[in-house]
Structure formats: C-alpha cells, structure tokens
Design a protein around this motif. Sequence first.
Motif, PDB file in Angstrom:
ATOM      1  N   ASP A  26       0.823  -1.211   0.000  1.00 32.42           N
ATOM      2  CA  ASP A  26       0.000   0.000   0.000  1.00 32.42           C
ATOM      3  C   ASP A  26       0.857   1.260   0.000  1.00 32.42           C
ATOM      4  N   VAL A  27       2.158   1.096   0.247  1.00 30.26           N
ATOM      5  CA  VAL A  27       3.042   2.248   0.412  1.00 30.26           C
ATOM      6  C   VAL A  27       4.045   2.388  -0.726  1.00 30.26           C
ATOM      7  N   ILE A  28       4.581   1.276  -1.189  1.00 26.81           N
ATOM      8  CA  ILE A  28       5.666   1.297  -2.172  1.00 26.81           C
ATOM      9  C   ILE A  28       5.142   1.359  -3.600  1.00 26.81           C
ATOM     10  N   SER A  29       6.061   1.524  -4.560  1.00 27.86           N
ATOM     11  CA  SER A  29       5.663   1.556  -5.968  1.00 27.86           C
ATOM     12  C   SER A  29       6.281   0.412  -6.778  1.00 27.86           C
ATOM     13  N   SER A  30       7.349  -0.221  -6.254  1.00 26.88           N
ATOM     14  CA  SER A  30       7.962  -1.368  -6.928  1.00 26.88           C
ATOM     15  C   SER A  30       8.279  -2.451  -5.898  1.00 26.88           C
ATOM     16  N   ALA A  31       7.947  -3.695  -6.245  1.00 32.68           N
ATOM     17  CA  ALA A  31       8.185  -4.827  -5.354  1.00 32.68           C
ATOM     18  C   ALA A  31       9.231  -5.753  -5.955  1.00 32.68           C
ATOM     19  N   ASN A  32      10.276  -6.052  -5.188  1.00 27.10           N
ATOM     20  CA  ASN A  32      11.299  -7.011  -5.592  1.00 27.10           C
ATOM     21  C   ASN A  32      10.941  -8.333  -4.909  1.00 27.10           C
ATOM     22  N   ILE A  33      10.415  -9.275  -5.677  1.00 28.38           N
ATOM     23  CA  ILE A  33       9.783 -10.463  -5.105  1.00 28.38           C
ATOM     24  C   ILE A  33      10.736 -11.656  -5.097  1.00 28.38           C
ATOM     25  N   ALA A  34      10.925 -12.232  -3.902  1.00 26.44           N
ATOM     26  CA  ALA A  34      11.774 -13.425  -3.760  1.00 26.44           C
ATOM     27  C   ALA A  34      11.205 -14.543  -4.624  1.00 26.44           C
ATOM     28  N   CYS A  35      12.110 -15.297  -5.247  1.00 21.09           N
ATOM     29  CA  CYS A  35      11.695 -16.277  -6.256  1.00 21.09           C
ATOM     30  C   CYS A  35      11.878 -17.725  -5.820  1.00 21.09           C
ATOM     31  N   GLY A  36      11.926 -17.970  -4.498  1.00 20.35           N
ATOM     32  CA  GLY A  36      11.924 -19.328  -3.997  1.00 20.35           C
ATOM     33  C   GLY A  36      13.264 -19.914  -3.627  1.00 20.35           C
ATOM     34  N   PHE A  37      14.346 -19.166  -3.831  1.00 19.77           N
ATOM     35  CA  PHE A  37      15.673 -19.720  -3.529  1.00 19.77           C
ATOM     36  C   PHE A  37      16.174 -19.280  -2.155  1.00 19.77           C
ATOM     37  N   HIS A  38      16.271 -17.967  -1.909  1.00 18.86           N
ATOM     38  CA  HIS A  38      16.657 -17.524  -0.565  1.00 18.86           C
ATOM     39  C   HIS A  38      15.434 -17.391   0.332  1.00 18.86           C
ATOM     40  N   ALA A  39      14.274 -17.297  -0.289  1.00 12.68           N
ATOM     41  CA  ALA A  39      12.993 -17.169   0.420  1.00 12.68           C
ATOM     42  C   ALA A  39      11.887 -17.267  -0.618  1.00 12.68           C
ATOM     43  N   GLY A  40      10.652 -17.370  -0.122  1.00 13.43           N
ATOM     44  CA  GLY A  40       9.504 -17.429  -1.020  1.00 13.43           C
ATOM     45  C   GLY A  40       9.192 -18.833  -1.473  1.00 13.43           C
ATOM     46  N   ASP A  41       8.004 -19.007  -1.998  1.00 15.20           N
ATOM     47  CA  ASP A  41       7.562 -20.272  -2.575  1.00 15.20           C
ATOM     48  C   ASP A  41       6.463 -19.948  -3.580  1.00 15.20           C
ATOM     49  N   PRO A  42       5.972 -20.930  -4.340  1.00 14.02           N
ATOM     50  CA  PRO A  42       4.983 -20.619  -5.377  1.00 14.02           C
ATOM     51  C   PRO A  42       3.743 -19.889  -4.868  1.00 14.02           C
ATOM     52  N   SER A  43       3.230 -20.291  -3.713  1.00 13.46           N
ATOM     53  CA  SER A  43       2.018 -19.650  -3.190  1.00 13.46           C
ATOM     54  C   SER A  43       2.278 -18.207  -2.787  1.00 13.46           C
ATOM     55  N   ILE A  44       3.413 -17.972  -2.131  1.00  8.56           N
ATOM     56  CA  ILE A  44       3.750 -16.609  -1.718  1.00  8.56           C
ATOM     57  C   ILE A  44       4.002 -15.731  -2.940  1.00  8.56           C
ATOM     58  N   MET A  45       4.701 -16.275  -3.923  1.00  9.79           N
ATOM     59  CA  MET A  45       4.939 -15.516  -5.146  1.00  9.79           C
ATOM     60  C   MET A  45       3.628 -15.153  -5.818  1.00  9.79           C
ATOM     61  N   ASP A  46       2.733 -16.115  -5.915  1.00  9.29           N
ATOM     62  CA  ASP A  46       1.436 -15.888  -6.544  1.00  9.29           C
ATOM     63  C   ASP A  46       0.656 -14.799  -5.813  1.00  9.29           C
ATOM     64  N   HIS A  47       0.592 -14.900  -4.499  1.00  9.41           N
ATOM     65  CA  HIS A  47      -0.152 -13.909  -3.711  1.00  9.41           C
ATOM     66  C   HIS A  47       0.466 -12.522  -3.857  1.00  9.41           C
ATOM     67  N   THR A  48       1.789 -12.438  -3.778  1.00  9.22           N
ATOM     68  CA  THR A  48       2.452 -11.135  -3.852  1.00  9.22           C
ATOM     69  C   THR A  48       2.252 -10.494  -5.212  1.00  9.22           C
ATOM     70  N   VAL A  49       2.324 -11.292  -6.267  1.00 10.02           N
ATOM     71  CA  VAL A  49       2.085 -10.767  -7.611  1.00 10.02           C
ATOM     72  C   VAL A  49       0.665 -10.241  -7.739  1.00 10.02           C
ATOM     73  N   ARG A  50      -0.314 -11.008  -7.261  1.00 11.92           N
ATOM     74  CA  ARG A  50      -1.710 -10.572  -7.362  1.00 11.92           C
ATOM     75  C   ARG A  50      -1.951  -9.270  -6.597  1.00 11.92           C
ATOM     76  N   MET A  51      -1.400  -9.168  -5.398  1.00 10.82           N
ATOM     77  CA  MET A  51      -1.577  -7.958  -4.594  1.00 10.82           C
ATOM     78  C   MET A  51      -0.875  -6.764  -5.238  1.00 10.82           C
ATOM     79  N   ALA A  52       0.272  -7.003  -5.848  1.00  7.84           N
ATOM     80  CA  ALA A  52       0.987  -5.926  -6.532  1.00  7.84           C
ATOM     81  C   ALA A  52       0.178  -5.411  -7.720  1.00  7.84           C
ATOM     82  N   ILE A  53      -0.416  -6.331  -8.472  1.00  5.35           N
ATOM     83  CA  ILE A  53      -1.229  -5.941  -9.623  1.00  5.35           C
ATOM     84  C   ILE A  53      -2.417  -5.096  -9.168  1.00  5.35           C
ATOM     85  N   GLU A  54      -3.077  -5.512  -8.107  1.00  2.00           N
ATOM     86  CA  GLU A  54      -4.239  -4.778  -7.597  1.00  2.00           C
ATOM     87  C   GLU A  54      -3.895  -3.344  -7.219  1.00  2.00           C
ATOM     88  N   ARG A  55      -2.665  -3.131  -6.755  1.00  3.16           N
ATOM     89  CA  ARG A  55      -2.266  -1.813  -6.266  1.00  3.16           C
ATOM     90  C   ARG A  55      -1.460  -1.010  -7.288  1.00  3.16           C
TER      91      ARG A  55
END
Length: 255
Positions: A26-55
């Motif tokens: 809700d605050v930022i303008s660009s999101a650098n999304i972890a891709c599952g190696f140092h952190a993250g997983d498919p579900s988290i990536m999917d959710h973060t992408v969807r929320m980024a698109i909405e905003r």
Amino acid sequence: MKIDLNSDLGEGYGRWKVADDDSLLDVISSANIACGFHAGDPSIMDHTVRMAIERGVGIGAHPGFPDLSGFGRRFMQLSPKEMEATLAYQIGALQGVASRYGARVTHVSYHAAFGNAINADDALAERLAKVIATMDRNLIFFSMADQPVGRAAEKAGLRVLPIFLADRAYDVKGNLVPRGREGAVIHDHTQLRDRVRRFLDSGTITTIEGETRRIEASSILVHSDTPGSVELARVIRSEIENGGGEIVPAHVLLG
C-alpha cells in the motif's frame, strides 16, 4: 520530482512470514519479489504478484542463492554456469506467475550475497547481465550507483535504475556498512526522516564516519525484514510527498 519507492517482498516460506507485505504494498511503488531460492515459494509468489497488480505496484524479480536457512546472506561457491542457471530459473519462475494474470516482470534486483558475489567479479557480472537481457531486454536493473553489476547491465543494453538504501548506513567509500556493525541498520524514524530529506534536498547523506557523501539514485529502498519496515516505508513516502515529489513504479519512471 518523480521517484520510485521499492522493497524486497515475498521473503517468507510456507506458513512463516517475515514482514507485512500486504501493508507495504500500500506504500511502495515497486516490489522485488523473492523467487523461492533464498525465500519465497509458489504460493507466496502468486499472492504477492496478485496484490501488486491490484495496487499498481511494479513487479520485479529478487533472485538470490539457493540458501533458505541462511536467507541468502551466505556466500555459496557456484560455477558461472550454475550462477547463470540460478538467475534464469528465478526470473523465469516469476515471469510465469505474472503472465498468468496478464502482467509482466518489469525489473530485477539481486539479493544479498548473490549480488555481492556478482559485484566482485566483472566477468561474471557481464555474463549474468546478458542472461537478463536475453530473457527480456526491457527489464530494468536495480543497482547502487557506479557498481560493476550496474555497468555490466548497461553494457548488455539494459536500463539501470540507481537505488538508495534508506535503512542501511554507508561508509565514506559509498559501500554499505556490514550488518554486524552497530548502526548498520537504521530503525529510528527521526534519523530516517532526516536522512531521506537530506537526500531529496541535496543528493547527499552523512556516512557512518560522519562525512558527507553524494548519492545518485532515482529509487529508494526499504528492506521488508528491517523491524518496523511498514512504518519506515510510510516515513519515507511522507517525506517524498511532503516535499512535492511523486512516487511512481520504476517502469513508469523510466518510461
């Protein structure tokens, strides 16, 4: 003045969360999304992408070493070919998630030890920049100014967005102060506000040694895993907007 405000997101795993990503979005303008190696997983990536698109937040890949237990902050000895494959795999994974929703990955920002390892090897930096350009020449590369990774990206024909890490201390040489040193990570709101205001007004910061240093940047980063990151991001945003600035995603900023 237009400026990007970015953060590293999606850095949880499974049931574990590192930060309040939805509030940060809700605050930022660009999101650098972890891709599952140092952190993250498919579900988290999917959710973060969807929320980024909405905003209307820009979607970026944040590739790191395959080091979940060390959060990608430990060096790993990989061959150049392994580094290339590691990078392509992570960008491609996020591109796949984004394409499902009719969106695209707009930028790439290396994570921690992965970026440090590349920055220390000019030849490797050029090899990996070519990987990014081959996957999508329109990708924007995030880098601190005058770094080998940024120069390599420019050489590969990529646009480079210089960033200022607002919640990290710099030394007189323009390098980040190691996290283990006292004062390396900035938590205090007043200190952060003054730091951002000085950067916006004069393009300078005070280093950990107390010296003045010029910083070139068109984007400000706040780490999501810094304690209180949501409030820190709000402090940064308020300083930008109170000064008459406009916060826009990287791909809009660079057109």
